[in-house]
Design an enzyme around this catalytic site. Structure first.
Site, PDB file in Angstrom:
ATOM      1  N   TRP A 224       0.947   2.409  -8.659  1.00 37.70           N
ATOM      2  CA  TRP A 224       1.257   3.707  -9.266  1.00 37.70           C
ATOM      3  C   TRP A 224       2.632   3.645  -9.937  1.00 37.70           C
ATOM      4  O   TRP A 224       2.801   4.027 -11.098  1.00 37.70           O
ATOM      5  CB  TRP A 224       1.212   4.774  -8.176  1.00 37.70           C
ATOM      6  CG  TRP A 224       1.253   6.186  -8.652  1.00 37.70           C
ATOM      7  CD1 TRP A 224       1.202   6.623  -9.942  1.00 37.70           C
ATOM      8  CD2 TRP A 224       1.350   7.351  -7.822  1.00 37.70           C
ATOM      9  NE1 TRP A 224       1.267   7.987  -9.962  1.00 37.70           N
ATOM     10  CE2 TRP A 224       1.346   8.459  -8.679  1.00 37.70           C
ATOM     11  CE3 TRP A 224       1.421   7.556  -6.442  1.00 37.70           C
ATOM     12  CZ2 TRP A 224       1.430   9.772  -8.195  1.00 37.70           C
ATOM     13  CZ3 TRP A 224       1.494   8.854  -5.962  1.00 37.70           C
ATOM     14  CH2 TRP A 224       1.504   9.949  -6.832  1.00 37.70           C
TER      15      TRP A 224
ATOM     16  N   SER B  10      -4.261   2.926   4.603  1.00 32.97           N
ATOM     17  CA  SER B  10      -4.509   2.285   3.314  1.00 32.97           C
ATOM     18  C   SER B  10      -4.530   0.756   3.455  1.00 32.97           C
ATOM     19  O   SER B  10      -5.375   0.065   2.866  1.00 32.97           O
ATOM     20  CB  SER B  10      -3.424   2.720   2.317  1.00 32.97           C
ATOM     21  OG  SER B  10      -3.684   2.198   1.043  1.00 32.97           O
TER      22      SER B  10
ATOM     23  N   THR C 246       2.682   0.937  -4.955  1.00 34.57           N
ATOM     24  CA  THR C 246       3.241  -0.054  -5.874  1.00 34.57           C
ATOM     25  C   THR C 246       2.632   0.070  -7.271  1.00 34.57           C
ATOM     26  O   THR C 246       3.350   0.163  -8.275  1.00 34.57           O
ATOM     27  CB  THR C 246       2.908  -1.486  -5.364  1.00 34.57           C
ATOM     28  OG1 THR C 246       2.829  -1.485  -3.949  1.00 34.57           O
ATOM     29  CG2 THR C 246       3.907  -2.493  -5.877  1.00 34.57           C
TER      30      THR C 246
ATOM     31  N   PHE D 225      -4.134   9.909 -10.316  1.00 31.55           N
ATOM     32  CA  PHE D 225      -5.073   9.068  -9.565  1.00 31.55           C
ATOM     33  C   PHE D 225      -6.408   8.918 -10.305  1.00 31.55           C
ATOM     34  O   PHE D 225      -6.924   7.798 -10.456  1.00 31.55           O
ATOM     35  CB  PHE D 225      -5.297   9.661  -8.161  1.00 31.55           C
ATOM     36  CG  PHE D 225      -6.237   8.837  -7.325  1.00 31.55           C
ATOM     37  CD1 PHE D 225      -5.820   7.663  -6.723  1.00 31.55           C
ATOM     38  CD2 PHE D 225      -7.557   9.239  -7.139  1.00 31.55           C
ATOM     39  CE1 PHE D 225      -6.687   6.895  -5.965  1.00 31.55           C
ATOM     40  CE2 PHE D 225      -8.431   8.471  -6.378  1.00 31.55           C
ATOM     41  CZ  PHE D 225      -7.993   7.306  -5.788  1.00 31.55           C
TER      42      PHE D 225
ATOM     43  N   LYS E 202      -8.334   6.604  -2.173  1.00 35.83           N
ATOM     44  CA  LYS E 202      -8.272   8.069  -2.015  1.00 35.83           C
ATOM     45  C   LYS E 202      -7.073   8.678  -2.730  1.00 35.83           C
ATOM     46  O   LYS E 202      -7.163   9.770  -3.285  1.00 35.83           O
ATOM     47  CB  LYS E 202      -8.200   8.445  -0.528  1.00 35.83           C
ATOM     48  CG  LYS E 202      -9.525   8.335   0.191  1.00 35.83           C
ATOM     49  CD  LYS E 202     -10.368   9.584  -0.022  1.00 35.83           C
ATOM     50  CE  LYS E 202     -11.694   9.480   0.703  1.00 35.83           C
ATOM     51  NZ  LYS E 202     -12.797   9.959  -0.126  1.00 35.83           N
ATOM     52  N   GLY E 203      -5.932   8.001  -2.592  1.00 28.40           N
ATOM     53  CA  GLY E 203      -4.727   8.489  -3.262  1.00 28.40           C
ATOM     54  C   GLY E 203      -4.237   9.837  -2.770  1.00 28.40           C
ATOM     55  O   GLY E 203      -3.829  10.679  -3.557  1.00 28.40           O
TER      56      GLY E 203
ATOM     57  N   THR F 102       7.389  -6.936  -5.831  1.00 29.94           N
ATOM     58  CA  THR F 102       7.515  -7.702  -4.589  1.00 29.94           C
ATOM     59  C   THR F 102       7.210  -6.832  -3.380  1.00 29.94           C
ATOM     60  O   THR F 102       7.419  -5.620  -3.418  1.00 29.94           O
ATOM     61  CB  THR F 102       8.930  -8.309  -4.421  1.00 29.94           C
ATOM     62  OG1 THR F 102       8.920  -9.178  -3.298  1.00 29.94           O
ATOM     63  CG2 THR F 102      10.002  -7.246  -4.204  1.00 29.94           C
ATOM     64  N   HIS F 103       6.699  -7.478  -2.321  1.00 26.50           N
ATOM     65  CA  HIS F 103       6.550  -6.794  -1.029  1.00 26.50           C
ATOM     66  C   HIS F 103       7.537  -7.369  -0.013  1.00 26.50           C
ATOM     67  O   HIS F 103       7.475  -7.041   1.170  1.00 26.50           O
ATOM     68  CB  HIS F 103       5.131  -6.977  -0.473  1.00 26.50           C
ATOM     69  CG  HIS F 103       4.069  -6.254  -1.232  1.00 26.50           C
ATOM     70  ND1 HIS F 103       4.238  -4.989  -1.725  1.00 26.50           N
ATOM     71  CD2 HIS F 103       2.806  -6.624  -1.571  1.00 26.50           C
ATOM     72  CE1 HIS F 103       3.117  -4.609  -2.358  1.00 26.50           C
ATOM     73  NE2 HIS F 103       2.244  -5.589  -2.273  1.00 26.50           N
TER      74      HIS F 103
ATOM     75  N   TYR G 115       6.338   8.287  -1.858  1.00 23.99           N
ATOM     76  CA  TYR G 115       4.970   8.531  -2.332  1.00 23.99           C
ATOM     77  C   TYR G 115       4.646  10.026  -2.242  1.00 23.99           C
ATOM     78  O   TYR G 115       4.061  10.602  -3.158  1.00 23.99           O
ATOM     79  CB  TYR G 115       3.996   7.718  -1.470  1.00 23.99           C
ATOM     80  CG  TYR G 115       2.531   7.840  -1.831  1.00 23.99           C
ATOM     81  CD1 TYR G 115       1.906   6.880  -2.629  1.00 23.99           C
ATOM     82  CD2 TYR G 115       1.757   8.902  -1.345  1.00 23.99           C
ATOM     83  CE1 TYR G 115       0.555   6.986  -2.947  1.00 23.99           C
ATOM     84  CE2 TYR G 115       0.407   9.007  -1.659  1.00 23.99           C
ATOM     85  CZ  TYR G 115      -0.185   8.055  -2.457  1.00 23.99           C
ATOM     86  OH  TYR G 115      -1.529   8.162  -2.763  1.00 23.99           O
TER      87      TYR G 115
ATOM     88  N   LYS H  54       0.791  -1.244   0.000  1.00 21.56           N
ATOM     89  CA  LYS H  54       0.000   0.000   0.000  1.00 21.56           C
ATOM     90  C   LYS H  54       0.818   1.285   0.000  1.00 21.56           C
ATOM     91  O   LYS H  54       0.314   2.359   0.361  1.00 21.56           O
ATOM     92  CB  LYS H  54      -1.017   0.040   1.160  1.00 21.56           C
ATOM     93  CG  LYS H  54      -1.862  -1.181   1.333  1.00 21.56           C
ATOM     94  CD  LYS H  54      -2.354  -1.768   0.044  1.00 21.56           C
ATOM     95  CE  LYS H  54      -3.459  -0.958  -0.606  1.00 21.56           C
ATOM     96  NZ  LYS H  54      -3.829  -1.604  -1.917  1.00 21.56           N
TER      97      LYS H  54
HETATM   98  P1  A3P Z   1      -5.127   4.798  -0.583  1.00 18.08           P
HETATM   99  O1  A3P Z   1      -5.695   3.570   0.016  1.00 18.08           O
HETATM  100  O2  A3P Z   1      -4.573   5.740   0.453  1.00 18.08           O
HETATM  101  O3  A3P Z   1      -6.054   5.488  -1.517  1.00 18.08           O
HETATM  102  P2  A3P Z   1      -0.425  -0.246  -3.650  1.00 18.08           P
HETATM  103  O4  A3P Z   1      -0.483  -0.069  -5.126  1.00 18.08           O
HETATM  104  O5  A3P Z   1       0.961  -0.322  -3.100  1.00 18.08           O
HETATM  105  O6  A3P Z   1      -1.331  -1.315  -3.177  1.00 18.08           O
HETATM  106  O7  A3P Z   1      -0.943   1.146  -3.011  1.00 18.08           O
HETATM  107  C1  A3P Z   1      -2.275   1.523  -3.123  1.00 18.08           C
HETATM  108  C2  A3P Z   1      -2.404   2.946  -2.643  1.00 18.08           C
HETATM  109  O8  A3P Z   1      -1.849   3.829  -3.639  1.00 18.08           O
HETATM  110  C3  A3P Z   1      -3.854   3.362  -2.469  1.00 18.08           C
HETATM  111  O9  A3P Z   1      -3.832   4.379  -1.447  1.00 18.08           O
HETATM  112  C4  A3P Z   1      -4.138   3.932  -3.844  1.00 18.08           C
HETATM  113  O10 A3P Z   1      -5.258   4.768  -3.908  1.00 18.08           O
HETATM  114  C5  A3P Z   1      -2.859   4.699  -4.092  1.00 18.08           C
HETATM  115  N1  A3P Z   1      -2.653   5.029  -5.511  1.00 18.08           N
HETATM  116  C6  A3P Z   1      -2.738   4.200  -6.568  1.00 18.08           C
HETATM  117  N2  A3P Z   1      -2.556   4.882  -7.718  1.00 18.08           N
HETATM  118  C7  A3P Z   1      -2.331   6.168  -7.371  1.00 18.08           C
HETATM  119  C8  A3P Z   1      -2.074   7.366  -8.103  1.00 18.08           C
HETATM  120  N3  A3P Z   1      -2.017   7.369  -9.429  1.00 18.08           N
HETATM  121  N4  A3P Z   1      -1.909   8.512  -7.404  1.00 18.08           N
HETATM  122  C9  A3P Z   1      -1.978   8.526  -6.065  1.00 18.08           C
HETATM  123  N5  A3P Z   1      -2.210   7.431  -5.313  1.00 18.08           N
HETATM  124  C10 A3P Z   1      -2.379   6.264  -5.956  1.00 18.08           C
END
Ligand code: A3P
Length: 290
Positions: free
Chosen positions: A47, A133, A45, A224, A253-254, A102-103, A188, A42
């Site tokens: 993104w 998140s 990744t 987002f 939410k992003g 990977t995590h 981020y 979270k």
């Molecule tokens: P939120 O739950 O705070 O909205 P991962 O890809 O590592 O699982 O992370 C997911 C998190 O990144 C989520 O956060 C998601 O909304 C956010 N995210 C994904 N794409 C994004 C973007 N283009 N811009 C900003 N945040 C983004």
């Protein structure tokens, strides 16, 4: 599907199917031109995956959106589609150059990535937004352990008991190792503040030059709002028995600072005091708002 229990691997709690496949994961043969995108869950990744893919196809959106994220850039330790074997099996057939997600914490990443001096992009997100998140993700992801109430979940995060282990160790270890290996460390919060600047850093790391209008297009495509509507980036192709987006959307939410809606004042104070102690002496600093 059911919520998989966690088992310890070298002191890190991981989901059962990962533990069962641990041998092949540990022995995974990286290729020198593999690119690894590593994160604590979270942290952004998906993104970063979208940014990297669009850079590699030089902004050709159709090419980038040939398949959903998890097919284009497989997960090393788990396959998010039925019947959920380890991701390493599907990776063998992927042609080079591979982009792998990977995590795993630094010390559990298969040695061959370091031996081959593979490029690694690490994305880190401030602990407070990261845990919020993760809390919503664990509600919608039916394979992860039940998150329970927020108060207890927050405590588990601080006790470093969530899947993939300690956020604190995860972010610090990659930070400390970044100069020993080929690691680009990205925040981020910096991506939110100035996406074009951070995408340029990634381009430099990947040794790809693109004209300004292509960079602009990538900034737009990876925003987002656009990713939230993009079926090739928003995980809507994963069955709702695994990811139930009615419970909480994957693209939730992003934002930076969204934690303020969930932490009480008391929780925030306790968290901050513990954080200070836990991160003492580290040169790694995060912003919890921008
Ligand atoms: P939120 O739950 O705070 O909205 P991962 O890809 O590592 O699982 O992370 C997911 C998190 O990144 C989520 O956060 C998601 O909304 C956010 N995210 C994904 N794409 C994004 C973007 N283009 N811009 C900003 N945040 C983004």
């Amino acid at each position: 599907f059911h919520r998989f229990p966690l088992h310890m691997v070298h002191g890190i709690p991981l989901m059962e199917p990962i533990v069962q496949q641990w041998g092949p994961i540990e022995d995974f043969q990286a290729r020198p031109d593999d690119l690894l995108i590593a994160t604590y869950p979270k942290a952004g990744t998906t993104w970063m995956q979208e940014i990297v893919d669009l850079i590699l196809v030089r902004g050709d959106v159709e090419k980038a959106h040939r398949a959903p994220t998890h097919i284009r850039m497989p997960f090393l330790e788990i396959c998010p589609t039925p019947p959920m074997p380890s991701g390493v099996q599907q990776l063998v057939d992927v042609p080079s150059p591979r982009v792998i997600k990977t995590h795993l914490p630094f010390q559990l990443v298969p040695k061959s990535f370091w031996e081959n001096r593979c490029k690694v992009i690490y994305v880190a997100r401030n602990a407070k937004d990261n845990v919020v998140s993760y809390y919503f993700f664990d509600q919608m992801n039916k394979t992860q352990p039940e998150p329970g109430p927020w108060e207890l979940y927050l405590r588990k995060f601080m006790e470093e008991k969530l899947a993939w282990g300690s956020w604190y160790d995860h972010v610090c270890r990659y930070w400390d190792e970044r100069t020993n290996h080929n690691i680009l460390y990205v925040f981020y919060e910096d991506m939110k503040e100035d996406p074009a600047r951070e995408i340029r850093r990634v381009m430099d790391f990947l040794e790809v030059e693109l004209p300004p209008e292509v960079l602009e297009k990538i900034v737009w495509q990876t925003s987002f709002q656009v990713m939230k509507e993009n079926p090739m980036a928003n995980y809507s192709s994963v069955p709702s028995t695994i990811l139930d987006q009615d419970v909480s959307p994957f693209m939730r939410k992003g934002e930076v600072g969204n934690w303020k809606n969930y932490f009480t004042v008391a929780q925030s104070e306790v968290f901050d005091a513990h954080y200070q102690r836990r991160m003492e002496g580290s040169s790694l600093h995060f912003r919890t708002q921008i």
